[in-house]
Scaffold this motif. Structure first.
Motif, PDB file in Angstrom:
ATOM      1  N   ALA A 149       0.803  -1.224   0.000  1.00  0.00           N
ATOM      2  CA  ALA A 149       0.000   0.000   0.000  1.00  0.00           C
ATOM      3  C   ALA A 149       0.833   1.270   0.000  1.00  0.00           C
ATOM      4  O   ALA A 149       0.281   2.357  -0.138  1.00  0.00           O
ATOM      5  N   ALA A 150       2.158   1.158   0.152  1.00  0.00           N
ATOM      6  CA  ALA A 150       3.004   2.344   0.200  1.00  0.00           C
ATOM      7  C   ALA A 150       3.016   3.050  -1.150  1.00  0.00           C
ATOM      8  O   ALA A 150       2.938   2.395  -2.201  1.00  0.00           O
ATOM      9  N   PRO A 151       3.070   4.383  -1.165  1.00  0.00           N
ATOM     10  CA  PRO A 151       3.129   5.115  -2.436  1.00  0.00           C
ATOM     11  C   PRO A 151       4.312   4.652  -3.275  1.00  0.00           C
ATOM     12  O   PRO A 151       5.431   4.537  -2.778  1.00  0.00           O
ATOM     13  N   GLN A 152       4.059   4.367  -4.529  1.00  0.00           N
ATOM     14  CA  GLN A 152       5.139   3.950  -5.417  1.00  0.00           C
ATOM     15  C   GLN A 152       6.049   5.136  -5.712  1.00  0.00           C
ATOM     16  O   GLN A 152       5.594   6.250  -5.945  1.00  0.00           O
ATOM     17  N   GLY A 153       7.340   4.874  -5.692  1.00  0.00           N
ATOM     18  CA  GLY A 153       8.300   5.923  -5.991  1.00  0.00           C
ATOM     19  C   GLY A 153       8.358   7.003  -4.944  1.00  0.00           C
ATOM     20  O   GLY A 153       8.752   8.127  -5.232  1.00  0.00           O
ATOM     21  N   ALA A 154       7.981   6.689  -3.697  1.00  0.00           N
ATOM     22  CA  ALA A 154       7.938   7.731  -2.667  1.00  0.00           C
ATOM     23  C   ALA A 154       9.301   8.364  -2.445  1.00  0.00           C
ATOM     24  O   ALA A 154       9.424   9.578  -2.308  1.00  0.00           O
ATOM     25  N   ASP A 155      10.354   7.535  -2.399  1.00  0.00           N
ATOM     26  CA  ASP A 155      11.690   8.088  -2.169  1.00  0.00           C
ATOM     27  C   ASP A 155      12.090   9.029  -3.292  1.00  0.00           C
ATOM     28  O   ASP A 155      12.695  10.084  -3.066  1.00  0.00           O
TER      29      ASP A 155
END
Length: 284
Positions: free
Chosen positions: A186-192
């Motif tokens: 569920a983590a945002p893709q490409g967050a870093d």
């Protein structure tokens, strides 16, 4: 809307990845630098009468980070014992350890704690499941029964630990039966990349104040429901020197996932045989 940093970590009884030397002191420093709010720890020694430096590990870690601690003793030996621990920057209102051992060679337990995060009661369950597939299925069913009895549907829930589920066969039980979401799914893709780009844009704006336009990546998409989760396998966490098996998980219900990462490389590859998981979760 508080953001809670959750870490799940099998600390290997305070010994290095190879088991050759003590790592608790360096592990304590590493965790301190991560500024966790909730620590779900496995293979924690509550008693070591042979080596005083490895005794009461949950108390040592909690004291260093100014956190409350709860310990669930599972495996009892002549001079040692170990189990799961929950460390919290928030008050621990209640905790109980439930024996879910499937046979006498593996002592396992569920450490269930309830913490007060501002106006919310958050249920936290630390798990370390068995090595045999049939036993793990029965242990997850015991977990499901406990949740049905003791966790109201409207209260946030976190389940984290070492699941020993390298083929990810237990995922449907957690997702479909318990309505949970694994944080990496569920983590945002490409967050870093978004955070790095945002920092770069801010630098450019400071040098060129006439630059106008919308801010880039100012608010990564958050996910709170299973409908928004991707079919993403959990990360590889074992062995920490060369991670190959997907053993560790963080499941959540009632949070928005802002970020999730697994800590590979130095110093983590030497501190334990597992790599730690870190997730930043937001309460509504």
């Amino acid at each position: 809307m508080p953001v809670v940093r959750v870490i799940s970590y099998n600390i290997h009884k305070g010994r290095s990845a190879s088991g050759g030397h003590e790592s608790l002191s360096d592990l304590r420093l590493g965790l301190y630098g991560l500024r966790p709010d909730l620590l779900f720890l496995q293979e924690v020694q509550g008693r070591n009468q042979r080596q005083g430096s490895l005794d009461a590990q949950h108390e040592s870690l909690a004291a260093a980070m100014h956190m409350d601690a709860a310990y669930g003793r599972n495996a009892i030996r002549t001079a040692t014992d170990h189990g799961n621990a929950l460390l919290s920057r928030f008050p621990i209102l209640y905790h109980e350890n439930q024996d879910i051992s499937d046979h006498r060679l593996e002592q396992r337990g569920l450490l269930h704690g309830v913490v007060q995060v501002e106006q919310s009661r958050v249920h936290c369950i630390v798990v370390h499941l068995g090595l045999l597939a049939g036993g793990r299925t029965r242990q997850v069913q015991a977990l499901a029964d406990r949740i049905a009895r003791l966790v109201p549907d409207n209260e946030p829930l976190l389940i984290a630990g070492d699941f020993n589920d390298w083929n990810n066969r237990l995922a449907p039980l957690f997702v479909q039966q318990l309505g949970l979401v694994e944080v990496f799914a569920a983590a945002p893709q490409g967050a870093d990349e978004i955070y790095r780009l945002r920092h770069r844009v801010a630098q450019l704006r400071s040098r060129m104040p006439w630059l106008s336009g919308p801010q880039i990546g100012s608010s990564p998409v958050l996910s709170m429901s299973g409908n928004a989760a991707r079919l993403t396998p959990p990360p590889r966490t074992f062995p920490s020197v060369f991670p190959w098996l997907r053993l560790d998980r963080i499941y959540q219900r009632g949070f928005a996932v802002r970020r999730a990462r697994v800590l590979h490389g130095a110093p983590w590859k030497k501190l334990s045989d597992h790599a730690p998981l870190v997730a930043d979760l937001e309460l509504p």
